[in-house]
Design a protein around this motif. Structure first.
Motif, short mmCIF file in Angstrom:
data_model
loop_
_atom_site.label_atom_id
_atom_site.label_comp_id
_atom_site.label_asym_id
_atom_site.label_seq_id
_atom_site.Cartn_x
_atom_site.Cartn_y
_atom_site.Cartn_z
N PRO A 441 0.82 -1.23 0.00
CA PRO A 441 0.00 0.00 0.00
C PRO A 441 0.84 1.27 0.00
O PRO A 441 0.55 2.22 -0.73
CB PRO A 441 -0.84 -0.14 1.27
N ARG A 442 1.88 1.29 0.82
CA ARG A 442 2.72 2.50 0.89
C ARG A 442 3.47 2.70 -0.43
O ARG A 442 3.63 3.83 -0.89
CB ARG A 442 3.74 2.37 2.03
N THR A 443 3.91 1.62 -1.05
CA THR A 443 4.64 1.72 -2.31
C THR A 443 3.75 2.32 -3.41
O THR A 443 4.16 3.24 -4.14
CB THR A 443 5.14 0.35 -2.73
N LEU A 444 2.50 1.81 -3.52
CA LEU A 444 1.58 2.32 -4.55
C LEU A 444 1.20 3.76 -4.27
O LEU A 444 1.05 4.58 -5.20
CB LEU A 444 0.35 1.44 -4.61
N LEU A 445 1.01 4.09 -2.97
CA LEU A 445 0.66 5.46 -2.63
C LEU A 445 1.78 6.41 -3.02
O LEU A 445 1.55 7.51 -3.53
CB LEU A 445 0.35 5.57 -1.13
N ASN A 446 3.00 6.02 -2.79
CA ASN A 446 4.14 6.86 -3.16
C ASN A 446 4.17 7.11 -4.66
O ASN A 446 4.44 8.23 -5.12
CB ASN A 446 5.45 6.21 -2.72
N ALA A 447 3.88 6.06 -5.42
CA ALA A 447 3.89 6.21 -6.89
C ALA A 447 2.78 7.14 -7.34
O ALA A 447 2.98 7.99 -8.22
CB ALA A 447 3.74 4.84 -7.54
N GLN A 448 1.60 7.03 -6.69
CA GLN A 448 0.47 7.88 -7.08
C GLN A 448 0.74 9.33 -6.75
O GLN A 448 0.45 10.24 -7.54
CB GLN A 448 -0.80 7.38 -6.40
N GLY A 453 -1.84 14.16 -11.00
CA GLY A 453 -2.18 15.04 -12.12
C GLY A 453 -1.80 14.47 -13.46
O GLY A 453 -2.13 15.03 -14.51
N GLY A 454 -1.09 13.36 -13.48
CA GLY A 454 -0.71 12.74 -14.75
C GLY A 454 -1.51 11.47 -15.02
O GLY A 454 -2.22 10.96 -14.16
N ASP A 455 -1.39 10.96 -16.22
CA ASP A 455 -2.13 9.76 -16.59
C ASP A 455 -1.29 8.50 -16.48
O ASP A 455 -1.81 7.39 -16.57
CB ASP A 455 -2.65 9.88 -18.04
N GLN A 456 0.04 8.66 -16.32
CA GLN A 456 0.91 7.48 -16.28
C GLN A 456 0.73 6.72 -14.98
O GLN A 456 0.45 7.30 -13.94
CB GLN A 456 2.38 7.90 -16.45
N ARG A 457 0.92 5.41 -15.04
CA ARG A 457 0.87 4.57 -13.86
C ARG A 457 2.13 3.72 -13.84
O ARG A 457 2.11 2.52 -14.12
CB ARG A 457 -0.38 3.68 -13.86
N THR A 458 3.27 4.34 -13.54
CA THR A 458 4.54 3.62 -13.52
C THR A 458 5.06 3.55 -12.08
O THR A 458 4.74 4.40 -11.25
CB THR A 458 5.59 4.33 -14.40
N LEU A 459 5.87 2.57 -11.85
CA LEU A 459 6.46 2.36 -10.53
C LEU A 459 7.97 2.61 -10.61
O LEU A 459 8.64 2.06 -11.49
CB LEU A 459 6.18 0.93 -10.06
N ASP A 460 8.45 3.46 -9.70
CA ASP A 460 9.89 3.77 -9.66
C ASP A 460 10.50 3.15 -8.42
O ASP A 460 9.82 2.96 -7.41
CB ASP A 460 10.09 5.29 -9.66
N VAL A 461 11.79 2.84 -8.49
CA VAL A 461 12.46 2.24 -7.33
C VAL A 461 12.37 3.15 -6.10
O VAL A 461 12.36 2.69 -4.97
CB VAL A 461 13.93 1.91 -7.67
N ALA A 462 12.28 4.47 -6.32
CA ALA A 462 12.18 5.40 -5.19
C ALA A 462 10.86 5.29 -4.47
O ALA A 462 10.72 5.78 -3.34
CB ALA A 462 12.39 6.83 -5.68
#
Length: 662
Positions: A441-448, A453-462
């Motif tokens: 949950p925390r990982t996905l929240l960080n990505a969101q 404001g953007g349409d991309q749904r990518t996951l970064d190591v950060a």
């Protein structure tokens, strides 16, 4: 604002257009400066304390010895003593006698030359008188005081003797009098005699307690020219004169018995009569009664070639007394001695500004040790190493020991030590090498949030966060250290203490959940706190009661049943004592079978707890190595025989090895 070569101009943020000037802080020490680095000084104090000195003694030793870049009290004392030797080695105190002898020979020579030119019976009779003069200078001058010189030059030379004696005697008690009276008129001499009379009366009233401030002010108004030191009270005046009178007496004691007798006789001829000598003798008695604590019995061995007059020699004696006082202050070997006792001005006068600055540096060092909380006063008022100092000392020792441990250490990063443990409910950013479970949950929240404001749904190591877990294992550690007399006698005392400090520091900073108990065992065993161990002194008592130590170790492990048990034993001797019924100690050398049986019984109890036990055998006694090896085999433990320099590294490495075992 004061001018500065390093002013920096700027614009004020709240007042546009208004300029400000900034400069270095000059009103005392910089309040934002880093505290002074006292690691080296603390290490020296800690070393001395571990060797058995008190914190006060260790600090005193540091101040005495100084350091590579700081003069210590011993250095300053050596320079003071060198100054003293130089003063005594370059001068002699019989200068006035030599000068009087020279004037006497000159007067006799001038008189004889005048008599040779006269062919009369009176001239021959006078020559007979001169030839019959006593051999010692004092008696000769006394007889010539009634002689009617034919030669005006001879009379003048003889008068110089009387004037010289008067000036020198006065110069002893009243600095500068010799020069002031060099061309004195009879009125000047009468003024001095009046001053001596008034001074004696003032001292008599002071002794009786009947003097008044007005009386002193009147005396100074009339005779203040003779006291350039400008004393502020009768007491100050007495202190000044008593110190000089004592120095004058010390100067006389530095002469031979014949020289003292000669000067005593000559003093009766000062200024042509005995009144001056009588007045000065009266003052001397008064000052002795008023200041009996002065150094009235002092003397010095002057053995140089440069003669000094009475006044100059007296001031040399005063200087020697000041140097002696300074050396005593620098020695700091009397009860209650402090650096504040040392007279900065006297030190600067004797050795220069550099010496006074060195003393100020030492005083600043002492203040810093207290200000930084490295030294503190105990309940009984004694100086002690503070917990902060012990911690810093442990850090320093741990750094040294860690260098020896090298790559043998098996410690894990404490952040990862609980990877297989229970979740704590917290998470943290992922770091390279982490194998912990993700906090999804925390990982996905960080990505969101990062892509709001953007349409991309990518996951970064950060974005990745991992679940923090509790450390699954903790250790109950017992360090048993031998405190029998052989540990002190064979130089193992300080390495043992350094080992304890290093282990304590490692556990308290890297493995805080571990429970460490230090137990000392000599004739008997006891639990001990770190602060107590550091200052522990070796006792000349025989006995190595490992049985009692293992028994206390078992009690500590029992208090932590969920912890991994680790027992580390440091000793230089086989067991020679044991408890009987926990009420008494039985000692025997060679060891009794009962002692060995009791020790092995406690060892078996620890083995039953599945304790990881390591024995560190110090020394090269084959009997000890054999016995400890059998003990290690019995409990499935290890035997290590380190040298003293490697003891700390071996103990830490073994703790870390046990700490990371499954």
């Amino acid at each position: 604002m004061a001018e500065s070569a390093e002013d920096i101009s700027g614009v004020g943020p709240t007042s546009p257009g208004r300029s400000y000037s900034y400069q270095r802080y000059i009103d005392g020490p910089d309040p934002l400066a880093e505290p002074r680095d006292l690691r080296r000084e603390l290490e020296r104090i800690g070393r001395d304390v571990m060797e058995g000195a008190s914190a006060r003694q260790a600090l005193r030793e540091l101040l005495r010895q100084g350091s590579k870049h700081r003069q210590g009290l011993d250095d300053l004392a050596r320079r003071v003593n060198a100054q003293r030797r130089k003063l005594q080695g370059n001068h002699r105190v019989d200068g006035t006698l030599q000068e009087v002898r020279g004037l006497l020979e000159q007067a006799l020579h001038q008189e004889r030359e005048a008599l040779v030119s006269q062919n009369t019976d009176d001239a021959r009779f006078r020559e007979f008188q001169l030839d019959a003069l006593p051999g010692d200078t004092g008696s000769a001058v006394k007889e010539l005081s009634n002689y009617d010189f034919i030669s005006a030059e001879a009379q003048q030379s003889f008068d110089q003797i009387q004037q010289l004696l008067g000036r020198e005697m006065l110069d002893q008690l009243f600095a500068g009098m010799k020069a002031a009276l060099e061309h004195a008129t009879p009125a000047d001499i009468d003024s001095v005699r009046l001053m001596l009379t008034d001074l004696s009366a003032l001292l008599a009233d002071y002794a009786a307690g009947t003097d008044t401030p007005d009386q002193f002010r009147t005396f100074m108004a009339d005779h203040g020219a003779h006291f350039p030191e400008d004393p502020s009270s009768v007491s100050d005046l007495v202190d000044l004169l008593a110190a000089r009178a004592a120095a004058a007496e010390g100067m006389m004691r530095s002469l031979t018995a014949d020289q003292r007798a000669e000067l005593s006789q000559l003093s009766q001829q000062a200024l042509g009569d005995s009144s001056l000598a009588d007045s000065l003798a009266t003052l001397d008695r008064q000052l002795k009664n008023l200041r009996p604590g002065e150094k009235w019995n002092g003397s010095a061995n002057f053995k140089g070639h440069t003669p000094m007059g009475l006044g100059e020699a007296t001031r040399a004696m005063e200087e020697l007394a000041r140097l002696d006082d300074l050396a005593h202050q620098l020695a700091q070997d009397y009860p209650g001695a402090t650096l504040a006792d040392i007279d900065h001005q006297s030190l600067e006068n004797a050795l220069g500004r550099g010496a006074a600055q060195a003393l100020s540096d030492l005083a600043e060092l002492e203040r810093e040790l207290l200000a930084q909380g490295l030294l503190q006063r105990g309940p009984d008022g004694t100086l002690q190493l503070s917990p902060k100092a012990i911690r810093k000392l442990g850090e320093s020792i741990l750094r040294d020991v860690a260098k020896s441990v090298g790559n043998r250490q098996g410690e894990r990063d404490t952040r990862r030590s609980g990877a297989a443990g229970e979740p704590t409910g917290a998470s943290r950013p992922w770091a390279f090498g982490d194998t912990h479970a993700w906090n999804v949950p925390r990982t996905l929240l960080n990505a969101q949030l990062r892509q709001a404001g953007g349409d991309q749904r990518t996951l970064d190591v950060a974005d990745v966060e991992i679940i923090e877990t509790e450390q699954r294992t903790r250790a109950a550690v017992v360090l048993l250290v031998d405190t029998s007399w052989s540990m002190v006698q064979d130089g193992r005392w300080v390495p043992m203490k350094r080992t304890v400090l290093a282990l304590h520091q490692l556990i308290s900073t890297r493995f805080r959940s571990d429970a460490l108990q230090v137990i000392t065992f000599g004739r008997s065993a006891r639990r001990i706190e770190l602060s107590e161990l550091i200052g522990l002194e070796g006792a000349h008592v025989q006995g190595t009661n490992l049985h009692h130590g293992l028994l206390l170790a078992g009690e500590h492990l029992a208090k932590h049943p969920d912890a991994m048990p680790v027992v580390l034993v440091v000793t230089d001797g086989e067991p020679t004592a044991h408890l009987e019924g926990r009420s008494g100690v039985v000692f025997s050398y060679p060891p009794l079978s009962e002692t060995l049986t009791a020790t092995i019984t406690e060892l078996d109890k620890l083995t039953a707890r599945r304790a990881a036990i390591t024995f560190f055998a110090l020394g090269e006694d084959p009997r000890l190595i054999e016995f400890m090896d059998s003990m290690a085999r019995r409990c499935g433990g290890r035997l290590v025989a380190p040298d003293l320099d490697g003891l700390g590294a071996e103990v830490l490495a073994d703790y870390l090895r046990n700490r990371t075992r499954t």
